[in-house]
Design a protein around this motif. Structure first.
Motif, PDB file in Angstrom:
ATOM      1  N   GLN A 350       0.832  -1.205   0.000  1.00 56.85           N
ATOM      2  CA  GLN A 350       0.000   0.000   0.000  1.00 56.85           C
ATOM      3  C   GLN A 350       0.867   1.256   0.000  1.00 56.85           C
ATOM      4  O   GLN A 350       1.822   1.361   0.766  1.00 56.85           O
ATOM      5  N   ASN A 399       3.868   9.061  -5.802  1.00 60.22           N
ATOM      6  CA  ASN A 399       3.192   7.813  -6.115  1.00 60.22           C
ATOM      7  C   ASN A 399       2.614   7.871  -7.527  1.00 60.22           C
ATOM      8  O   ASN A 399       2.292   8.956  -8.036  1.00 60.22           O
ATOM      9  N   PRO A 400       2.425   6.709  -8.189  1.00 57.43           N
ATOM     10  CA  PRO A 400       1.875   6.731  -9.554  1.00 57.43           C
ATOM     11  C   PRO A 400       0.535   7.441  -9.655  1.00 57.43           C
ATOM     12  O   PRO A 400       0.265   8.118 -10.659  1.00 57.43           O
ATOM     13  N   GLY A 401      -0.305   7.313  -8.635  1.00 59.32           N
ATOM     14  CA  GLY A 401      -1.610   7.969  -8.667  1.00 59.32           C
ATOM     15  C   GLY A 401      -1.539   9.479  -8.608  1.00 59.32           C
ATOM     16  O   GLY A 401      -2.508  10.164  -8.921  1.00 59.32           O
ATOM     17  N   GLN A 437      -3.844   1.629 -19.303  1.00 58.08           N
ATOM     18  CA  GLN A 437      -4.435   2.278 -18.130  1.00 58.08           C
ATOM     19  C   GLN A 437      -5.939   2.440 -18.298  1.00 58.08           C
ATOM     20  O   GLN A 437      -6.700   2.360 -17.328  1.00 58.08           O
ATOM     21  N   GLN A 452      -4.031   6.032  -3.390  1.00 59.94           N
ATOM     22  CA  GLN A 452      -4.126   4.613  -3.073  1.00 59.94           C
ATOM     23  C   GLN A 452      -5.015   3.872  -4.062  1.00 59.94           C
ATOM     24  O   GLN A 452      -5.044   2.639  -4.077  1.00 59.94           O
ATOM     25  N   GLY A 454      -4.425   3.982  -7.120  1.00 57.19           N
ATOM     26  CA  GLY A 454      -3.554   3.692  -8.251  1.00 57.19           C
ATOM     27  C   GLY A 454      -3.799   4.668  -9.387  1.00 57.19           C
ATOM     28  O   GLY A 454      -4.353   5.749  -9.207  1.00 57.19           O
ATOM     29  N   VAL A 455      -3.396   4.289 -10.585  1.00 54.63           N
ATOM     30  CA  VAL A 455      -3.637   5.122 -11.763  1.00 54.63           C
ATOM     31  C   VAL A 455      -5.075   4.890 -12.202  1.00 54.63           C
ATOM     32  O   VAL A 455      -5.448   3.793 -12.624  1.00 54.63           O
TER      33      VAL A 455
END
Length: 572
Positions: A350, A399-401, A437, A452, A454-455
């Protein structure tokens, strides 16, 4: 006879009195005259000026002046209030207590310099750290007040916390100040105070949050400049369970939450301010947040999430308005989350809060939270991929998000947010989303930090578990192509979309995607660039979808159906 009595009883008056006295009699009112005006209350009581230099403060930037500053405050408080003056100079202090009916005036060349020695600070035992988790961050202040009233801090001077001395060079190594974590001091710490005003001063380099206001009422923050980017969790304002708070004409440059509202915050206004931070600007978490307006603000270089509401079990957020806000070079930019927060054990992989490394927890026994009646109007934003803050003293990870971000309305499980509206909202996104994606369907069912998830498979807005959603005059544009849909409705009911304009890309699945959503009206929709499919419906729960008017000429196929969606679910 002293000088005061001489002033009160002139020679002429004395002679006049003497002429009226008969032999053997006493002077009329002699006892009162003998007592004189020294027994009367001084005319300037409560309005005197107490210069800290007169109490022994040196102001040389080296000598510890804590005792002298405290002595001036104590004397002022004993005399029913007044003004404590910090003149020109650099006055080194540790923890100092402010008291009722005092104005602390810091002159333009005056500096209260927080000591770099952690031993000069102490916890305020009257401020509890148990019972309410929002209080657990610490109870140490450079300047603090407890259950006081009528306090003002003002002037063109500076409060410098020397926060870099409290930053650890590496994990498990104490910083130069010798203290870390919740033992570090805030610039200002107020607990259960009333009639509190802070205006015009410069708050520089705090060792922790800059201004922390806990369970206070009738608070004004006016014309402040806060610059704290020396510690990962340098918050600007942090309000906990406070009411009747008004923030105006402030400029905030910080590292963590710029204006956090936790606990039960009510009757709050924020206007005419500018903000820049690594993390969030307006962050709401826990308790009851209601009757709050944010207007006429500029948010720039904010690489986290400018507006973030986290409504967990047992909480209620409603009647909150954001209007006339310009966002320049931000990520996010708006994230609403309703439902249980993820636990530490939910996922070993996470993501963590970029500023603190923390992960949220949940209390499943509490009732479902309530998030409703939230409006956004006059929002104009330029979203970018995050970079390092120009003047930060350390490196931030992303983070990627956060790199691929959008507007998020995220209800989880049985939680459904209601009556959310967007009016006159124009957002430009950086683009870059891939075909892969766009194919994501299993968005993590967590209501924690937006990254959290994500993408996300949408570049403009992702809405899940929303009822009574309104979009009017909303425009999503792109700086570069993006293969993800502009908008995804996932289990959305009762939505009115009027005047939505969005850019698409040839080769993408669709411009708009509706998953198990019903009672949706789309009017005056405009497809700005060529795309293969305008609307894709997924799932048998889709129903009563209407498209009325608009310009779909660049959209190729108007509607496609997948995952059991019924062709009768939509009407053109």
């Amino acid at each position: 006879m002293n000088q005061t009595n001489n002033d009160a009883l002139s020679r002429r008056k004395w002679l006049g009195l003497a002429a009226t006295v008969t032999a053997g009699s006493a002077l009329p009112g002699a006892a009162a005259l003998a007592a004189g005006p020294s027994d009367k209350q001084p005319k300037d009581l409560g309005a005197r000026v107490y210069n800290i230099r007169e109490f022994g403060a040196k102001g040389d930037g080296v000598t510890l002046d804590t005792a002298a500053v405290q002595a001036a405050i104590d004397a002022c408080n004993r005399d029913q209030g007044g003004t404590v003056l910090v003149p020109a100079g650099r006055f080194v202090i540790g923890t100092v207590e402010l008291k009722s009916n005092i104005t602390l005036h810091i002159a333009a060349q005056g500096v209260l310099l927080g000591s770099a020695d952690g031993r000069q600070y102490h916890a305020v035992d009257a401020i509890p750290l148990t019972g309410d988790s929002t209080l657990a961050d610490g109870n140490v202040g450079l300047l603090f007040a407890v259950k006081a009233e009528n306090i003002t801090i003002e002037g063109q001077g500076t409060i410098d916390g020397q926060g870099a001395q409290f930053r650890s060079p590496s994990k498990d190594v104490l910083p130069p100040a010798g203290i870390t974590g919740s033992h570090r001091p805030y610039h200002l710490l107020f607990y259960q105070c009333r009639n509190l005003t802070v205006r015009d001063i410069f708050l520089l380099k705090s060792a922790f949050h800059s201004t922390r206001v806990v369970q206070c009422e009738f608070v004004k923050m006016e014309g402040l400049r806060i610059n704290s980017r020396v510690i990962h969790n340098n918050d600007g304002f942090h309000f906990i369970s406070s009411r009747y708070v008004h923030i105006s004409n402030c400029d905030i440059q910080c590292q963590d939450d710029a204006c956090a509202l936790f606990g039960s915050c009510q009757f709050i206004t924020v206007t005419n301010c500018s903000f820049s931070t690594r993390w969030s600007v307006f962050r709401f978490g826990g308790g009851v947040a209601e009757n709050i307006t944010v207007s006429n603000c500029l948010i720039y270089e904010t690489y986290g999430c400018p507006i973030k509401l986290r409504c967990g079990p047992g909480s209620r957020f409603e009647n909150i308005s954001f209007s006339n806000i310009v966002m320049k070079d931000v990520t996010g930019p708006i994230s609403l989350g309703l439902g249980p927060q993820p636990t530490h054990a939910q996922s070993d992989a996470q993501p963590t809060h970029p500023a603190t490394g923390s992960q949220a927890s949940t209390t499943a026994s509490q009732p479902t939270g309530i998030l409703r009646n939230i409006s956004f109007s006059g929002i104009h934003a330029t979203v970018v991929k995050p970079v390092q803050l120009r003047d930060a003293e350390f490196t931030s990870n992303y983070n990627p998000g956060e790199v691929y971000s959008c507007v998020v309305l995220n209800g989880v499980g049985e939680a459904v947010m209601e009556n959310i509206s967007f009016n006159d909202v124009h957002i430009q996104y950086p683009g870059g989303g891939t075909v892969e994606q766009a194919t994501v369907r299993d968005v993590p069912k967590v209501a924690g930090e937006y990254f959290q998830l994500g993408v996300l498979p949408a570049y403009g807005m992702y809405a899940r578990n929303v009822k009574a959603l309104t979009l009017h005059n909303v425009r999503f544009s792109l700086a570069s192509p993006d293969y993800r849909p502009a908008v995804i409705f996932d289990h959305v009911e009762d939505a009115a979309v009027n005047g939505l304009s969005a850019r698409g890309v040839k080769g993408s699945e669709s411009l708009f995607r509706l998953i198990e959503s019903r009672d949706v009206l789309l009017t005056a929709v405009r497809v700005l660039t060529p795309t293969d499919v305008v609307l894709q419906l997924e799932g048998p729960g889709c129903g009563n979808i209407k498209i009325d008017g608009g310009d779909l000429s660049k959209g190729g196929t108007p509607v496609v159906f997948k995952a059991g969606a019924n062709r009768e679910a939509v009407k053109l």
